[in-house]
Design an enzyme around this catalytic site. Structure first.
Site, short mmCIF file in Angstrom:
data_model
loop_
_atom_site.label_atom_id
_atom_site.label_comp_id
_atom_site.label_asym_id
_atom_site.label_seq_id
_atom_site.Cartn_x
_atom_site.Cartn_y
_atom_site.Cartn_z
N TYR A 53 -35.04 -16.02 -0.27
CA TYR A 53 -34.31 -17.11 0.39
C TYR A 53 -34.28 -18.37 -0.45
CZ TYR A 53 -34.82 -14.31 4.68
OH TYR A 53 -34.79 -13.32 5.62
N LEU A 245 -21.98 -14.11 17.41
CA LEU A 245 -22.08 -14.06 18.87
C LEU A 245 -22.12 -15.44 19.52
CD1 LEU A 245 -24.44 -10.99 19.20
CD2 LEU A 245 -22.21 -11.23 20.32
#
Length: 350
Positions: A53, A245
């Site tokens: 990351y 979503l």
């Protein structure tokens, strides 16, 4: 805040795990500090990161997220024992990380030392393999014949897994890591590591984090059943399907600064016509029940039998606060029935 046992580890982790992959690209040190402080004040004790990351991964951002967490830890040394830090070694395929080579025992040992240095910590609570060396049915590769396990050299894979597990065992004995987990793996991967641990008296897998959401529920029930009966914590990542979503990408929208406005290493494989239909249907249900689409998706994930801690991330405090409220929202029988009806219509929309 509820707390649940992290598999056979004995650790009690919060039902919310704070994800960190935006720190170092979309978020800076100040943002991360604010998110960590807020999460801990709300009872979170579990933070997930990875050597790879920030995301989308690049040579410039490699290791930056761990460095940001390390900076926070260096300024809050008194809180280290109260925070469960999970990180991951990257698998093969990224040329700027060990030349893109697969994971080996030697790579594990070197990666643990590097992560400890970036995290400014003497130990890692949970050390995970980010993805296995073989091609696994994740990142959109879950359809028939997108992977070909019959062409894999199973014996060579097992030998490699034993080499990895022996290095994990050495790190546990040295006090560098406390527990071992998997990510983006399968029942065969879980079972093989369990068998090797038993045969060679090596650390047992205590957790697995896989993608799991209303758009990607393939681990239910088979892999999750195995986790329950083998005492392995199940940790869903991307419970909002990469933010989809939340509904913010409907109609092709790409709000500035959002993840989908950035170039994605795996492409936008979740962005399909069927996914958009499913997301719209879930958003309509959420509106009828005075919820946001993100709250609906997270509350659904949290109540799935076998889910231990759901990994959530955010680029703004407003998003983080919205997401947190989802975990105190009960889902009525009526609401679950409406969600189930959409899930049956769109069981695998991408």
């Amino acid at each position: 805040m509820e707390y649940r046992r992290l598999g056979s580890s004995g650790l009690q982790v919060s039902q919310i795990c704070l994800g960190s992959m935006t720190w170092g690209l979309q978020n800076n040190q100040h943002d991360a500090d604010e998110q960590i402080n807020f999460a801990l004040a709300k009872g979170v004790n579990f933070i997930d990161t990875a050597e790879m990351y920030a995301v989308p991964p690049s040579p410039d951002t490699y290791g930056k997220t761990e460095q940001i967490i390390g900076s926070w830890l260096s300024r809050h040394k008194e809180k280290r024992a109260d925070v469960i830090i999970a990180t991951k070694i990257a698998g093969g395929g990224l040329p700027w990380i060990r030349g893109g080579a697969p994971i080996t025992g030697q790579a594990v040992s070197a990666a643990i030392d590097a992560s400890l240095q970036r995290l400014q910590s003497d130990y890692i609570d949970l050390y995970q393999l980010h993805w296995p060396n073989r091609v696994s049915p994740h990142f959109g590769k879950h359809w028939p014949n997108l992977t070909t396990p019959s062409k894999e050299d199973g014996s060579a894979e097992v030998d490699g897994m034993l080499d990895i597990l022996q290095a994990i065992g050495d790190a546990v004995k040295a006090g560098k890591i406390r527990h071992f987990g998997l990510s983006d793996d399968t029942p065969w991967g879980i079972q093989t590591y369990l068998r090797l641990a038993e045969l060679h008296n090596l650390p047992k897998v205590v957790s697995i984090q896989n993608e799991f959401s209303l758009l990607h529920s393939k681990d239910w029930p088979y892999l999750i059943e195995q986790c329950i009966h083998e005492d392995i914590a199940y940790l869903p990542w991307s419970p909002l399907a990469g933010g989809a979503l939340s509904g913010k990408y409907l109609g092709g929208a790409r709000p500035e600064g959002t993840r989908w406005s950035l170039v994605q290493r795996q492409g936008l494989f979740r962005d399909t016509p069927l996914s958009n239909e499913a997301i719209k249907a879930y958003a309509d249900i959420a509106a009828r029940h005075q919820l946001t689409p993100a709250q609906l998706a997270l509350a659904w994930c949290n109540q799935i039998d076998g889910v231990t801690s759901t990994i959530i991330g955010a680029t703004s405090m407003a998003q983080l606060k919205e997401n947190f409220t989802a975990f105190s929202l009960p889902l009525s029988a009526e609401l679950k029935a409406e969600i189930d009806a959409v899930l049956k219509r769109y069981p695998a929309p991408f």
